[in-house]
Structures are given as structure tokens and as C-alpha cells.
Enzyme design. Structure first.
Site, PDB file in Angstrom:
ATOM      1  N   GLN A   1      45.128 -36.733  -6.585  1.00 26.74           N
ATOM      2  CA  GLN A   1      45.488 -37.399  -5.408  1.00 26.74           C
ATOM      3  C   GLN A   1      44.522 -38.045  -4.530  1.00 26.74           C
ATOM      4  OE1 GLN A   1      49.468 -35.127  -3.999  1.00 26.74           O
ATOM      5  NE2 GLN A   1      47.669 -33.882  -4.582  1.00 26.74           N
ATOM      6  N   ASN A   2      43.365 -37.454  -4.653  1.00 23.79           N
ATOM      7  CA  ASN A   2      42.432 -38.343  -3.993  1.00 23.79           C
ATOM      8  C   ASN A   2      41.871 -39.414  -4.153  1.00 23.79           C
ATOM      9  OD1 ASN A   2      42.723 -35.699  -2.739  1.00 23.79           O
ATOM     10  ND2 ASN A   2      40.897 -34.942  -3.916  1.00 23.79           N
ATOM     11  N   ILE A   3      41.438 -40.390  -3.215  1.00 21.83           N
ATOM     12  CA  ILE A   3      40.879 -41.502  -3.379  1.00 21.83           C
ATOM     13  C   ILE A   3      39.372 -41.756  -3.054  1.00 21.83           C
ATOM     14  CG2 ILE A   3      42.957 -42.400  -2.543  1.00 21.83           C
ATOM     15  CD1 ILE A   3      42.016 -42.979   0.084  1.00 21.83           C
TER      16      ILE A   3
ATOM     17  N   HIS B   1      46.733 -42.079  -6.774  1.00 19.74           N
ATOM     18  CA  HIS B   1      46.704 -42.916  -5.465  1.00 19.74           C
ATOM     19  C   HIS B   1      45.607 -43.811  -5.236  1.00 19.74           C
ATOM     20  CE1 HIS B   1      48.877 -39.195  -3.671  1.00 19.74           C
ATOM     21  NE2 HIS B   1      49.748 -39.901  -4.475  1.00 19.74           N
TER      22      HIS B   1
ATOM     23  N   CYS C   1      45.786 -63.137  -4.498  1.00 21.38           N
ATOM     24  CA  CYS C   1      45.460 -63.509  -6.247  1.00 21.38           C
ATOM     25  C   CYS C   1      44.799 -62.339  -6.925  1.00 21.38           C
ATOM     26  CB  CYS C   1      43.952 -64.618  -5.823  1.00 21.38           C
ATOM     27  SG  CYS C   1      42.282 -63.788  -5.198  1.00 21.38           S
TER      28      CYS C   1
ATOM     29  N   SER D   1      48.553 -29.344  -0.963  1.00 23.66           N
ATOM     30  CA  SER D   1      49.825 -28.363  -0.378  1.00 23.66           C
ATOM     31  C   SER D   1      51.104 -28.893  -1.404  1.00 23.66           C
ATOM     32  CB  SER D   1      50.001 -29.187   1.090  1.00 23.66           C
ATOM     33  OG  SER D   1      50.395 -30.667   0.985  1.00 23.66           O
TER      34      SER D   1
ATOM     35  N   ASN E   1      44.322 -22.519  -3.216  1.00 26.45           N
ATOM     36  CA  ASN E   1      44.758 -23.376  -2.179  1.00 26.45           C
ATOM     37  C   ASN E   1      44.668 -22.509  -0.898  1.00 26.45           C
ATOM     38  OD1 ASN E   1      45.418 -26.155  -1.388  1.00 26.45           O
ATOM     39  ND2 ASN E   1      47.144 -24.961  -0.448  1.00 26.45           N
TER      40      ASN E   1
ATOM     41  N   ALA F   1      38.154 -23.399  -2.088  1.00 29.06           N
ATOM     42  CA  ALA F   1      37.832 -23.851  -3.671  1.00 29.06           C
ATOM     43  C   ALA F   1      36.242 -23.858  -3.951  1.00 29.06           C
ATOM     44  CB  ALA F   1      38.389 -25.523  -3.624  1.00 29.06           C
TER      45      ALA F   1
HETATM   46  N1  APR Z   1      40.070 -24.882  -0.568  1.00 28.35           N
HETATM   47  C1  APR Z   1      40.976 -24.899  -0.681  1.00 28.35           C
HETATM   48  N2  APR Z   1      42.188 -25.326  -0.138  1.00 28.35           N
HETATM   49  C2  APR Z   1      42.099 -26.176   0.965  1.00 28.35           C
HETATM   50  C3  APR Z   1      40.551 -26.414   1.542  1.00 28.35           C
HETATM   51  C4  APR Z   1      39.614 -25.708   0.644  1.00 28.35           C
HETATM   52  N3  APR Z   1      38.418 -25.646   1.146  1.00 28.35           N
HETATM   53  N4  APR Z   1      40.749 -27.042   2.448  1.00 28.35           N
HETATM   54  C5  APR Z   1      42.018 -27.368   2.748  1.00 28.35           C
HETATM   55  N5  APR Z   1      42.874 -26.647   1.929  1.00 28.35           N
HETATM   56  C6  APR Z   1      44.238 -26.773   1.380  1.00 28.35           C
HETATM   57  C7  APR Z   1      45.068 -26.849   2.829  1.00 28.35           C
HETATM   58  O1  APR Z   1      45.538 -25.573   3.096  1.00 28.35           O
HETATM   59  C8  APR Z   1      46.215 -27.840   2.221  1.00 28.35           C
HETATM   60  O2  APR Z   1      47.221 -26.842   1.762  1.00 28.35           O
HETATM   61  O3  APR Z   1      44.420 -28.018   0.858  1.00 28.35           O
HETATM   62  C9  APR Z   1      45.771 -28.490   1.111  1.00 28.35           C
HETATM   63  C10 APR Z   1      45.845 -30.304   1.347  1.00 28.35           C
HETATM   64  O4  APR Z   1      46.956 -30.468   1.373  1.00 28.35           O
HETATM   65  P1  APR Z   1      47.260 -32.115   2.152  1.00 28.35           P
HETATM   66  O5  APR Z   1      46.504 -31.940   3.296  1.00 28.35           O
HETATM   67  O6  APR Z   1      48.557 -32.129   2.261  1.00 28.35           O
HETATM   68  O7  APR Z   1      46.755 -33.039   0.999  1.00 28.35           O
HETATM   69  P2  APR Z   1      47.299 -33.328  -0.284  1.00 28.35           P
HETATM   70  O8  APR Z   1      48.029 -32.274  -0.912  1.00 28.35           O
HETATM   71  O9  APR Z   1      45.902 -33.875  -1.185  1.00 28.35           O
HETATM   72  O10 APR Z   1      48.362 -34.519  -0.039  1.00 28.35           O
HETATM   73  C11 APR Z   1      48.713 -35.206  -0.882  1.00 28.35           C
HETATM   74  O11 APR Z   1      49.905 -36.802   0.624  1.00 28.35           O
HETATM   75  O12 APR Z   1      49.436 -38.143   2.496  1.00 28.35           O
HETATM   76  C12 APR Z   1      49.297 -38.021   1.097  1.00 28.35           C
HETATM   77  O13 APR Z   1      48.031 -39.765  -0.056  1.00 28.35           O
HETATM   78  C13 APR Z   1      48.097 -38.486   0.654  1.00 28.35           C
HETATM   79  O14 APR Z   1      46.990 -37.959  -1.348  1.00 28.35           O
HETATM   80  C14 APR Z   1      47.484 -37.350  -0.047  1.00 28.35           C
HETATM   81  C15 APR Z   1      49.018 -36.810  -0.409  1.00 28.35           C
HETATM   82 ZN    ZN Z   2      42.517 -63.910  -3.012  1.00 24.82          ZN
END
Ligand code: APR
Ligand code: ZN
Length: 264
Positions: free
Chosen positions: A107-109, A127, A138, A202, A226, A244
Site C-alpha cells: 500500500q506504500n508509495i 496506491h 494530458c 493496520s 504488526n 518489523a
Molecule cells: N513494525 C511493525 N509494525 C509497525 C511498525 C513497525 N516498525 N510501525 C508501525 N507499525 C504498525 C502500526 O501499529 C499500524 O498498525 O503498522 C500499522 C500501520 O497502519 P496504518 O498507519 O494504518 O498504515 P497502512 O495500513 O499502510 O494504511 C493503509 O491507508 O490512509 C491510507 O493510503 C493510506 O496506504 C495507506 C492505507
Molecule cells: Zn499536461
């Protein structure tokens, strides 16, 4: 969790990786926090400081003011800061080198899987990718670096060099259609793997958060690494609530030991 309990779980996941035929790793913002990029929903995360409603595609298109604000936030949040992959990204890249990875669904960019050495054609970015900006008029694509000059030289709303149209980071805003071909391909991989490993998400946002369920429904084993509980923990065969960057390298090391002892 005790160190003994953690070691046992790591050994169990390593044995699952050593035995599996097709492994999919699914990542979220949590895998990049140890590279200095805040996630979204942890304390101090992006959505605890900015309103996600400001990041809808409708608002981006509707007003100059919104576009000015969003580009400003992106620059201030480190759009051009030099970010490096961490041990978790590198551990996953190593799984590919060991022949133990079918693909990554992320989901990361932030492009950090590719920077860590994972093959571009094995990374499905649901994403989009912040390395590019797209013209909404264009459809031209520009490397974000090319936009950097405009932004850092005070241009508040960068425009397309070709048609002076509206430029938008080539990432999915709320309310915007996800890249269908990427979603379809990722779903197909999730439904045909036999081991699905979630790292740092999450699992709060659909349709990405459906992926672990697709894998489980297709008979795969599910591992979740997580720092906090997720809605899929009840489906998982193994849940490791740890960083992680600490866990993934240990899992790869244990897997290597097992693979070395396997009969040829
Ligand atoms: N190691 C393991 N888990 C971690 C760490 C780490 N170092 N740091 C944070 N976390 C966990 C947090 O506890 C949380 O549950 O990673 C999770 C990140 O969750 P979110 O912040 O909700 O991110 P994500 O799941 O990628 O969100 C999905 O939501 O807003 C949109 O486009 C955005 O791609 C994103 C999508
Ligand atoms: Zn253009």
C-alpha cells in the site's frame, strides 16, 4: 511476549517459508516507520495531524487553495527527503533472492521495496508511487524530481510542462479509483499463494485489506507481523506483535538455516 515465545514463533514462520510454494508479502506504512516515515494511524501518524478529507481527489481538483495546501504538506512532510529502506525491506528482498517470494503487494508509495532490491515486476503498488507526478489534462508522467525544482523555487502549484495542465502526485487519493490492473493482478496472486505474510499494516483500508482474507479463503497460511492488533488477527495462523525491522531479518536467517539442511 517472552523471548522464548518469540523465538518459537520465528522458527514456526521460518518453517512455513521453507515449505511454501508461493509466498506473497503484503506491506503497509508500518514497514517504513523505521526508515523515518510516519505511518497513518499510529500515535503521531499522518492522519492524527492532517485531515484525510483534505486528501480527496474531489477537493484536489476543485480548488487552487486545496492544491496549494496539499503540495505544501507533501514538501513539508519530506517529499524530497532522502529516505532509505530499512532491515525489514532488505529482508524481504533477500527472500526473493532465495527464491522464496512470489511477489510483494504494497500500500506504500515510497519506492523503498525497489530501493531495497526487490524487482519492480514483483512489486504491486496498490496506491501508486510518489516518484511520479501525472498531468490530469494530458496524462503525461513526470519524475517527481523534475517537479522538485518548481516547488523548491517557490512555485506553489506545479503545472504540466507540456500543456500547463493540472499536475497531481501519481498516488491514489481518497475517492479515486485504484489502478484496476494492479488490483486484479494482486488479487490473483493473493488467491493463488500458499503463504501470505502481512508486515506493518493496520488492514484498515479497503480493498487492500481484503487481500489476507482472499489468501486465507484460498487455503493459504496467514502470518501477521504488526505492532498493533488488526481485524485479520483472528484469521491468522501466526501473529507477531513486534517491530518489523527486528523480526523480518531473524525470520530470514532462520529460513536460511532450514533451507541449508533440506535434502537436495
Ligand atoms: N513494525 C511493525 N509494525 C509497525 C511498525 C513497525 N516498525 N510501525 C508501525 N507499525 C504498525 C502500526 O501499529 C499500524 O498498525 O503498522 C500499522 C500501520 O497502519 P496504518 O498507519 O494504518 O498504515 P497502512 O495500513 O499502510 O494504511 C493503509 O491507508 O490512509 C491510507 O493510503 C493510506 O496506504 C495507506 C492505507
Ligand atoms: Zn499536461
Amino acid at each position: 511476549m517472552t523471548e522464548k515465545g518469540l523465538t518459537e514463533k520465528i522458527a514456526l514462520v521460518a518453517s512455513m517459508i521453507a515449505r511454501a510454494e508461493r509466498i506473497v508479502v503484503f506491506t503497509g506504512a508500518g514497514i517504513s516507520t523505521e526508515s523515518g516515515i510516519p505511518d497513518f494511524r499510529s500515535p503521531g501518524g499522518i492522519w492524527t495531524r492532517f485531515d484525510p478529507d483534505d486528501f480527496t481527489i474531489q477537493k484536489f481538483i476543485a480548488s487552487d487553495e486545496t492544491r496549494r495546501k496539499q503540495w505544501k504538506i507533501l514538501v513539508e512532510e519530506g517529499l524530497f527527503r532522502n529516505i532509505e529502506p530499512n532491515r525489514a525491506h532488505r529482508a524481504i528482498a533477500e527472500l526473493e533472492q532465495m527464491g522464496r517470494l512470489d511477489c510483494i503487494i504494497t500500500q506504500n508509495i515510497d519506492d523503498l521495496h525497489q530501493k531495497a532490491g526487490s524487482s519492480q515486476d514483483r512489486v504491486y503498488e496498490l496506491h501508486g508511487n510518489m516518484q511520479w507526478a501525472k498531468c490530469l489534462d494530458c496524462s503525461s508522467l513526470f519524475a517527481m524530481e523534475a517537479i522538485r525544482e518548481q516547488l523548491l523555487n517557490g512555485k506553489e502549484i506545479p503545472l504540466c510542462k507540456r500543456c500547463h495542465g493540472m499536475l497531481k502526485p501519481n498516488v491514489v487519493f481518497f475517492g479515486e479509483q485504484l489502478p484496476l490492473n494492479t488490483i486484479e493482478a494482486a488479487t490473483c496472486h493473493a488467491e493463488s499463494c500458499d503463504l501470505f505474510i502481512v508486515v506493518g499494516s493496520s488492514l484498515a483500508v479497503q480493498p487492500a485489506s481484503f487481500m489476507p482474507g482472499y489468501a486465507k479463503a484460498a487455503g493459504a497460511s496467514l502470518v501477521i507481523v504488526n505492532m498493533s492488533p488488526t481485524p485479520c488477527d483472528r484469521l491468522a495462523d501466526v501473529v507477531i506483535t513486534e517491530m518489523a525491522g527486528k523480526i523480518m531479518p531473524r525470520i530470514v536467517t532462520e529460513t536460511k538455516k532450514l533451507l541449508k539442511n533440506l535434502p537436495c
